[in-house]
Design a protein around this motif. Structure first.
Motif, PDB file in Angstrom:
ATOM      1  N   ARG A 172      32.087  43.521  39.136  1.00 18.52           N
ATOM      2  CA  ARG A 172      33.329  43.629  39.989  1.00 18.52           C
ATOM      3  C   ARG A 172      32.763  43.831  41.210  1.00 18.52           C
ATOM      4  O   ARG A 172      33.138  43.265  42.411  1.00 18.52           O
ATOM      5  N   ARG A 215      35.776  51.227  48.302  1.00 12.45           N
ATOM      6  CA  ARG A 215      36.148  51.103  46.867  1.00 12.45           C
ATOM      7  C   ARG A 215      34.931  51.243  45.912  1.00 12.45           C
ATOM      8  O   ARG A 215      35.108  51.787  44.832  1.00 12.45           O
ATOM      9  N   ASP A 274      32.463  41.559  44.986  1.00 14.16           N
ATOM     10  CA  ASP A 274      32.926  41.744  46.684  1.00 14.16           C
ATOM     11  C   ASP A 274      31.567  41.455  47.559  1.00 14.16           C
ATOM     12  O   ASP A 274      31.931  40.767  48.614  1.00 14.16           O
ATOM     13  N   LYS A 310      40.142  39.236  45.463  1.00 12.81           N
ATOM     14  CA  LYS A 310      41.144  39.434  44.579  1.00 12.81           C
ATOM     15  C   LYS A 310      41.361  40.940  44.598  1.00 12.81           C
ATOM     16  O   LYS A 310      40.222  41.935  44.812  1.00 12.81           O
ATOM     17  N   ASP A 311      42.504  41.583  44.524  1.00 15.82           N
ATOM     18  CA  ASP A 311      42.919  43.178  44.685  1.00 15.82           C
ATOM     19  C   ASP A 311      42.348  43.514  43.338  1.00 15.82           C
ATOM     20  O   ASP A 311      42.781  42.866  42.415  1.00 15.82           O
ATOM     21  N   TRP A 312      41.760  44.795  43.281  1.00 18.45           N
ATOM     22  CA  TRP A 312      41.356  45.346  42.135  1.00 18.45           C
ATOM     23  C   TRP A 312      41.417  46.868  42.581  1.00 18.45           C
ATOM     24  O   TRP A 312      41.326  47.433  43.747  1.00 18.45           O
ATOM     25  N   TYR A 313      41.425  47.652  41.626  1.00 16.49           N
ATOM     26  CA  TYR A 313      41.780  49.221  41.747  1.00 16.49           C
ATOM     27  C   TYR A 313      40.743  49.762  40.921  1.00 16.49           C
ATOM     28  O   TYR A 313      40.511  49.911  39.806  1.00 16.49           O
ATOM     29  N   ASP A 345      40.993  51.335  37.315  1.00 19.09           N
ATOM     30  CA  ASP A 345      41.129  50.389  36.143  1.00 19.09           C
ATOM     31  C   ASP A 345      39.629  50.086  35.752  1.00 19.09           C
ATOM     32  O   ASP A 345      39.570  49.673  34.510  1.00 19.09           O
ATOM     33  N   TYR A 346      38.723  50.748  36.299  1.00 15.27           N
ATOM     34  CA  TYR A 346      37.190  50.561  35.706  1.00 15.27           C
ATOM     35  C   TYR A 346      36.565  51.660  35.314  1.00 15.27           C
ATOM     36  O   TYR A 346      35.347  51.557  35.175  1.00 15.27           O
TER      37      TYR A 346
END
Length: 318
Positions: A188, A109, A192, A30-33, A36-37
């Motif tokens: 998160r 990331r 990964d 899933k794409d995540w940024y 945002d965390y």
């Protein structure tokens, strides 16, 4: 005598499996940024920008949470060294090369988001953290001098265990932070790491089917000599002991939550396709797991005595 496959031949034979599981990974991931965390509203300038520099009272994390986050971050920081190692063993062609690029980008990331969190929340000394990063990345990852080390088989097996160990460390670190933001972030990251582990575990399983004796020999070698990739960072031994003491990553977890589940998935102890070389390696591995269990019990007994002494001392002080 059966001819040993060269590294090129192994990569060629395993590439369809690499492509299959690369595509599976791309479907599952899933794409995540990172932005945002991170609780950006907690941020403020440091002295160089007219603000106030870090001092210990600004951190709301416990000592073990800080130690664990620093250890996890510095481990992630050394990504260039891991990339060099994997790219050299996997090549940068075809599905192998696509995986190396994707894996590297996803891993990067993790360092981005953890560092941003630590800096914005003033959880740790940013100057000391940067100094440790420089030292660790300059050192890189010490490569074993054993001539057996290296190659695609050993690499996929090692990273299977390492990714699962890292996942466990991130997950347990989130639990001790006593901060839902940190816990959410590290869950998160751990997700990964789990997907990465599945890719490498699948490749190692395919290699066991392709060259069972050779792969079993490498698995035995790695399990008996396993070390985390962050071992060259400053204070690693002291931090690792603290993390084991507080249940972030200890010998029992290493055995029961990392080594044993992976070996069970590969059906190592029920396979019937080993020759004399594989059988010997499996027997040696079985004996070593008994030793690991005994070592874990000794550690737990020592830890329980130490924690009891600390509790009694705290009671006296109170």
């Amino acid at each position: 005598m059966t001819k040993e496959l060269t590294q090129f031949e192994l990569l060629r034979e395993l590439e369809p499996v690499a492509e299959q599981h690369l595509n599976r990974h791309l479907e599952m991931a899933k794409d995540w940024y990172p932005h945002d965390y991170v609780p950006w509203d907690q941020g403020r300038n440091f002295a160089a920008m007219g603000g106030v520099d870090w001092e210990p009272s600004q951190s709301r994390l416990s000592e073990i949470a800080k130690v664990s986050l620093i250890t996890n971050l510095l481990t992630e920081d050394n990504l260039p060294a891991y990339h060099r190692e994997i790219a050299a063993n996997f090549t940068q062609d075809g599905a192998w090369g696509t995986w190396v690029g994707r894996w590297t980008a996803e891993e990067n990331r993790h360092a981005i988001v953890i560092r941003d969190y630590l800096t914005v929340t003033r959880a740790v000394d940013p100057v000391a953290l940067e100094q440790a990063r420089m030292t660790h990345m300059t050192t890189g990852v010490p490569t074993p001098t054993d001539p057996r080390w290296g190659g695609v088989l050993m690499q996929v097996a090692y990273v299977t265990f390492q990714e699962l160990a890292t996942r466990l460390s991130h997950r347990n670190t989130g639990k001790v932070c006593d901060d839902p933001i940190a816990d959410h972030m590290l869950q998160r990251v751990a997700a990964d790491e789990n997907l990465h582990m599945i890719f490498y575990r699948s490749l190692t399983g395919a290699a066991l089917d392709l060259v069972p004796d050779r792969m079993m020999d490498d698995i035995n070698y790695l399990v008996q000599r396993f070390e985390m990739p962050g071992r060259s960072m400053p204070n690693f031994r002291r931090y690792a002991i603290m993390m084991a003491k507080h249940g972030i990553y200890d010998p029992r977890q290493h055995l029961q939550e990392v080594i044993e589940p992976v070996l069970k998935h590969w059906n190592v102890f029920d396979r019937t396709d080993f020759g004399p070389r594989g059988e010997q390696a499996r027997d040696e591995l079985a004996a070593y797991l008994v030793k690991l269990d005994q070592d874990a019990t000794k550690f737990e007994e020592q830890r329980d005595r130490m924690l009891a002494r600390e509790a009694a001392r705290d009671m006296q002080i109170a």
